[in-house]
Design a protein around this motif. Sequence first.
Motif, PDB file in Angstrom:
ATOM      1  N   ARG A   1      -0.763  33.194  -3.821  1.00 57.88           N
ATOM      2  CA  ARG A   1      -0.448  33.263  -2.385  1.00 57.88           C
ATOM      3  C   ARG A   1       0.862  33.162  -1.734  1.00 57.88           C
ATOM      4  N   GLY A   2       2.003  33.226  -2.651  1.00 56.05           N
ATOM      5  CA  GLY A   2       3.341  33.154  -2.544  1.00 56.05           C
ATOM      6  C   GLY A   2       3.695  31.900  -1.808  1.00 56.05           C
ATOM      7  N   ILE A   3       2.994  30.703  -2.494  1.00 56.96           N
ATOM      8  CA  ILE A   3       3.650  29.545  -1.876  1.00 56.96           C
ATOM      9  C   ILE A   3       3.882  28.441  -3.023  1.00 56.96           C
ATOM     10  N   LYS A   4       4.734  27.292  -2.709  1.00 54.78           N
ATOM     11  CA  LYS A   4       4.994  26.223  -3.726  1.00 54.78           C
ATOM     12  C   LYS A   4       4.820  24.858  -3.144  1.00 54.78           C
ATOM     13  N   ILE A   5       4.887  24.309  -4.457  1.00 55.11           N
ATOM     14  CA  ILE A   5       4.684  22.591  -3.963  1.00 55.11           C
ATOM     15  C   ILE A   5       6.061  21.955  -3.605  1.00 55.11           C
ATOM     16  N   ASP A   6       5.947  21.408  -2.449  1.00 57.23           N
ATOM     17  CA  ASP A   6       7.203  20.827  -1.968  1.00 57.23           C
ATOM     18  C   ASP A   6       7.650  19.420  -2.612  1.00 57.23           C
ATOM     19  N   LYS A   7       6.641  18.581  -2.820  1.00 64.11           N
ATOM     20  CA  LYS A   7       6.690  17.298  -3.343  1.00 64.11           C
ATOM     21  C   LYS A   7       5.588  16.744  -3.980  1.00 64.11           C
ATOM     22  N   VAL A   8       5.952  16.079  -5.432  1.00 60.90           N
ATOM     23  CA  VAL A   8       4.953  15.317  -5.801  1.00 60.90           C
ATOM     24  C   VAL A   8       5.040  13.852  -5.760  1.00 60.90           C
ATOM     25  N   LEU A   9       3.948  13.247  -5.101  1.00 61.80           N
ATOM     26  CA  LEU A   9       4.385  11.598  -5.027  1.00 61.80           C
ATOM     27  C   LEU A   9       3.716  10.889  -6.469  1.00 61.80           C
ATOM     28  N   ASP A  10       4.549  10.262  -7.166  1.00 58.76           N
ATOM     29  CA  ASP A  10       4.005   9.393  -8.199  1.00 58.76           C
ATOM     30  C   ASP A  10       3.905   7.878  -7.736  1.00 58.76           C
ATOM     31  N   PHE A  11       2.339   7.451  -7.763  1.00 57.66           N
ATOM     32  CA  PHE A  11       2.073   6.266  -7.296  1.00 57.66           C
ATOM     33  C   PHE A  11       2.205   5.380  -8.604  1.00 57.66           C
ATOM     34  N   ALA A  12       3.450   4.726  -8.634  1.00 55.43           N
ATOM     35  CA  ALA A  12       3.700   3.841  -9.752  1.00 55.43           C
ATOM     36  C   ALA A  12       3.146   2.589  -9.541  1.00 55.43           C
TER      37      ALA A  12
ATOM     38  N   THR B   1      -5.883   5.851   0.422  1.00 52.91           N
ATOM     39  CA  THR B   1      -5.274   4.929   1.541  1.00 52.91           C
ATOM     40  C   THR B   1      -4.002   5.667   2.444  1.00 52.91           C
ATOM     41  N   GLN B   2      -3.082   6.225   1.603  1.00 50.71           N
ATOM     42  CA  GLN B   2      -1.878   6.587   2.246  1.00 50.71           C
ATOM     43  C   GLN B   2      -2.396   8.193   2.772  1.00 50.71           C
ATOM     44  N   SER B   3      -3.176   8.895   2.196  1.00 47.50           N
ATOM     45  CA  SER B   3      -3.347  10.433   2.715  1.00 47.50           C
ATOM     46  C   SER B   3      -3.511  10.554   4.193  1.00 47.50           C
ATOM     47  N   PRO B   4      -4.514   9.573   4.849  1.00 45.75           N
ATOM     48  CA  PRO B   4      -4.706   9.742   6.346  1.00 45.75           C
ATOM     49  C   PRO B   4      -3.375   9.777   7.169  1.00 45.75           C
ATOM     50  N   VAL B   5      -2.217   8.923   6.593  1.00 49.07           N
ATOM     51  CA  VAL B   5      -1.031   8.897   7.331  1.00 49.07           C
ATOM     52  C   VAL B   5      -0.134  10.113   7.233  1.00 49.07           C
ATOM     53  N   ILE B   6      -0.175  10.568   5.843  1.00 44.60           N
ATOM     54  CA  ILE B   6       0.624  11.902   5.833  1.00 44.60           C
ATOM     55  C   ILE B   6      -0.254  12.879   6.664  1.00 44.60           C
ATOM     56  N   LYS B   7      -1.655  13.194   6.489  1.00 40.15           N
ATOM     57  CA  LYS B   7      -2.210  14.026   7.187  1.00 40.15           C
ATOM     58  C   LYS B   7      -2.025  14.021   8.564  1.00 40.15           C
TER      59      LYS B   7
ATOM     60  N   ALA C   1       3.740   1.689  -5.814  1.00 42.45           N
ATOM     61  CA  ALA C   1       2.780   1.489  -4.907  1.00 42.45           C
ATOM     62  C   ALA C   1       2.188   0.292  -5.189  1.00 42.45           C
ATOM     63  N   GLU C   2       2.774  -0.806  -5.760  1.00 42.61           N
ATOM     64  CA  GLU C   2       2.478  -2.297  -5.974  1.00 42.61           C
ATOM     65  C   GLU C   2       2.647  -3.132  -4.638  1.00 42.61           C
ATOM     66  N   LYS C   3       3.536  -2.539  -3.672  1.00 44.61           N
ATOM     67  CA  LYS C   3       3.796  -3.234  -2.723  1.00 44.61           C
ATOM     68  C   LYS C   3       2.686  -3.103  -1.425  1.00 44.61           C
ATOM     69  N   PRO C   4       2.888  -4.016  -0.322  1.00 44.15           N
ATOM     70  CA  PRO C   4       1.626  -3.855   0.910  1.00 44.15           C
ATOM     71  C   PRO C   4       1.292  -2.375   1.267  1.00 44.15           C
ATOM     72  N   PRO C   5       0.289  -2.095   1.848  1.00 44.12           N
ATOM     73  CA  PRO C   5       0.122  -0.876   2.296  1.00 44.12           C
ATOM     74  C   PRO C   5       1.174  -0.172   3.104  1.00 44.12           C
TER      75      PRO C   5
ATOM     76  N   GLU D   1       4.156  -0.839   3.466  1.00 40.33           N
ATOM     77  CA  GLU D   1       5.681  -0.715   2.795  1.00 40.33           C
ATOM     78  C   GLU D   1       5.572   0.554   2.074  1.00 40.33           C
ATOM     79  N   VAL D   2       4.385   0.875   1.364  1.00 32.82           N
ATOM     80  CA  VAL D   2       4.310   2.125   0.575  1.00 32.82           C
ATOM     81  C   VAL D   2       4.149   3.258   1.569  1.00 32.82           C
ATOM     82  N   THR D   3       3.681   3.158   2.932  1.00 32.00           N
ATOM     83  CA  THR D   3       3.640   4.190   3.899  1.00 32.00           C
ATOM     84  C   THR D   3       5.071   4.433   4.221  1.00 32.00           C
ATOM     85  N   SER D   4       6.113   3.618   4.648  1.00 30.37           N
ATOM     86  CA  SER D   4       7.171   3.815   4.704  1.00 30.37           C
ATOM     87  C   SER D   4       7.994   4.620   3.813  1.00 30.37           C
TER      88      SER D   4
END
Length: 214
Positions: free
Chosen positions: A103-114, A15-21, A197-201, A203-206
């Motif tokens: 590829r000489g790259i790194k992960i910036d963030k791991v989001l943990d949907f609790a 659900t959140q992926s398209p927003v980040i994308k 991740a229990e909040k309404p969509p 609020e999770v987006t923000s």
Amino acid sequence: KRVILIGAPGSGKGTQSPVIKDEYCLCHLATGDMLRAAVAAKTPLGVKAKEAMEKGELVSDDLVVGIIDEALEKPSCQKGFILDGFPRTVTQAQKLDEMLQKRGIKIDKVLDFAIDDAILEERITGRWIHPSSGRSYHTKFAPPKTPGVDDITGEPLIQRKDDTAAVLKSRLEAFHKQTEPVIDYYTKKGVVAQLSAEKPPKEVTSEVLKVLSS
Ligand code: AP5
Ligand code: ZN
């Protein structure tokens, strides 16, 4: 940005992926979506993955590592990417490290949907998806304008075969046993941000956008 989304089935990754994308113009690599497409098209990969998916078990590390290694070469993924549903075992996380190093790259963030397990059954059993775009709806929390129909294309929505209460039990077991250790793996690297991740969509987006902009 290079971002990983980790969370239980139904926690809201898709659900959140398209927003980040859209916000960051990233490519969205969801191993579950790619595997479902392969199963529907009956490709050799799909044939191998089908049984485990229907039982709610993980498919083999080699299969998903192969898909991601290939996808990371796509021109659209060079500016950054969202990994949704990968890595889900420590072995997959180690293999990803090798792919990134190469590829000489790194992960910036791991989001943990609790989220509490008790909330997930209602989310999973009420979900309807538009298979070709991956858009998801929920009969109660995110209903389409017309029941059973995609808002944008007007095409029919379907339910996933593994979205039953019984299969959810196995999927949750796989999450706790095999995927939670992946969160520890990244916590040690200092890149994890936990979201409620229990909040309404919305609020999770923000929360997601705040974490990614910091
Ligand atoms: P996958 O497709 O990744 O499924 P999953 O991890 O079980 O996650 P879901 O897609 O169910 O949850 P989601 O977090 O995306 O939830 P959504 O946003 O849609 O994997 C499927 C299978 O493929 C696995 O079981 C395995 O067999 C295989 N597989 C995939 N990757 C693999 C890997 N790396 N290794 C091995 N095997 C792999 O939300 C759910 C519902 O809730 C929706 O209806 C939505 O509208 C609603 N909703 C979302 N957010 C909210 C909110 N905040 N409030 C209220 N409702 C909400
Ligand atoms: Zn998903």
